[in-house]
Design an enzyme around this catalytic site. Structure first.
Site, PDB file in Angstrom:
ATOM      1  CG  ASP A  45     -62.117 -40.698-111.327  1.00  0.00           C
ATOM      2  OD1 ASP A  45     -60.507 -39.704-110.970  1.00  0.00           O
ATOM      3  OD2 ASP A  45     -62.879 -40.280-111.758  1.00  0.00           O
ATOM      4  CE1 TYR A  50     -67.358 -37.221-108.061  1.00  0.00           C
ATOM      5  CE2 TYR A  50     -66.157 -39.572-109.039  1.00  0.00           C
ATOM      6  CZ  TYR A  50     -66.820 -37.957-109.690  1.00  0.00           C
ATOM      7  OH  TYR A  50     -65.501 -37.284-110.128  1.00  0.00           O
ATOM      8  CE  LYS A  79     -62.202 -37.312-109.651  1.00  0.00           C
ATOM      9  NZ  LYS A  79     -62.498 -38.197-109.577  1.00  0.00           N
ATOM     10  CG  HIS A 112     -64.140 -33.037-106.366  1.00  0.00           C
ATOM     11  ND1 HIS A 112     -64.870 -34.081-105.829  1.00  0.00           N
ATOM     12  CD2 HIS A 112     -63.670 -33.066-107.672  1.00  0.00           C
ATOM     13  CE1 HIS A 112     -65.998 -34.641-107.521  1.00  0.00           C
ATOM     14  NE2 HIS A 112     -64.631 -34.293-107.860  1.00  0.00           N
TER      15      HIS A 112
END
Length: 304
Positions: A45, A50, A79, A112
């Site tokens: 994932d 990030y 995402k 997201h």
């Protein structure tokens, strides 16, 4: 023991045990992903926000070049962030994600959050005005979803879904979606079992993926979880992830420590009894916890 999978509403399958990369440091995450895949994880994932997808992509390149596993053996999720909801940003950032991850396609691409921010380019920084408040923009989810659907037609993603959507947001989405979301990734653990959301998603054939399955360490001192872990001679994270899988959720624990990455995978050789599952289910009646609440970091409530 082979890793369990479930079939999504488009007849594609998702491994129930995954590896999360949120908060994984850029200089550590590459080795962590390599360790995870070598350990046996087949569901990885990711997310552009990030800020570590290039390092994750380097791990994928190593994994595929060295034939650790073939690309088709992995289920890879990423995402679309809040700053990229406008129709001209969706394809742009999907392509950027694919480039960063060294991939030709994603198995699953998620919206997201069901909220839109002013665009901040590749930085993925939250746009903050002079008043210190987030700069929200009025982009309807329908606009974003229609662009997500186009990604499927282009062959850039196999499946599309959402993250952090409540029942009301899902109802709205389903009223116009030509391609039904296959999954909704939300915070799930015994302190936040999301029973109403689970019931709705079960009826609509939308799979739930559990993030923050360990409650950010909140269960460490829970005597009931500790007792159950002792009974099965397993770690507390093992019990929490096994609880999620037995509820039918896919689960994406994260760690950068090789020993913990390997331990978190150690949940396929036992089953929690119905009576112990009932004890875990009852924990939310005495304690409720949401570790990822946009009220605290964006000043907006989107959940119940």
């Amino acid at each position: 023991m082979s890793e369990p999978k479930v079939t999504l509403n488009n007849n594609k399958t998702i491994p129930l045990l995954g590896f999360g990369t949120w908060k994984a440091e850029p200089n550590v995450v590459e080795e962590a992903v390599k360790t995870a895949v070598k350990t046996g994880y087949r569901h990885i994932d990711c997310a552009e926000v990030y800020a570590n997808q290039a390092e994750v992509g380097a791990a994928f390149k190593y994994i595929f070049d060295n034939k650790v596993v073939a690309r088709e053996e992995l289920f890879i999720t990423s995402k679309l962030y809040n700053t990229c909801h406008e129709k001209d940003k969706v394809l742009l950032h999907c392509k950027k994600t694919l480039k960063d991850l060294n991939l030709e396609y994603l198995d699953l691409y998620l919206i997201h959050w069901p909220i839109a921010f002013e665009y901040t380019g590749d930085s993925m920084e939250d746009p903050v005005g002079e008043d210190g408040q987030i700069k929200f923009i009025p982009v309807p989810i329908r606009e974003t979803w229609e662009e997500m659907e186009k990604l499927v037609g282009l062959g850039l993603v196999k499946s599309i879904g959402v993250s952090n959507f409540n029942v009301q947001a899902l109802q709205d989405l389903l009223s116009y979606a030509k391609i039904k979301p296959v999954a909704n990734q939300v915070e799930l653990h015994p302190y936040l079992p999301q029973a109403n959301l689970k019931s709705y998603c079960d009826k609509k054939g939308i799979h739930l993926t559990a993030y923050s399955p360990l409650g950010s360490g909140a269960f460490v001192n829970d005597p009931i979880v500790g007792e159950i872990a002792s009974t099965y001679k397993k770690s507390i994270p093992n019990i929490l992830c096994r609880w999620a899988i037995q509820k039918g959720f896919s689960v994406i624990p994260k760690s950068s420590t090789p020993a913990r990455i390997q331990d978190n995978f150690n949940i396929l050789d036992f089953t929690i009894t119905d009576s112990d599952m009932t004890k875990l289910d009852a924990l939310s009646s005495t304690k409720k916890l949401r570790t990822c609440d946009p009220t605290y970091f964006w000043g907006i409530s989107i959940f119940d």
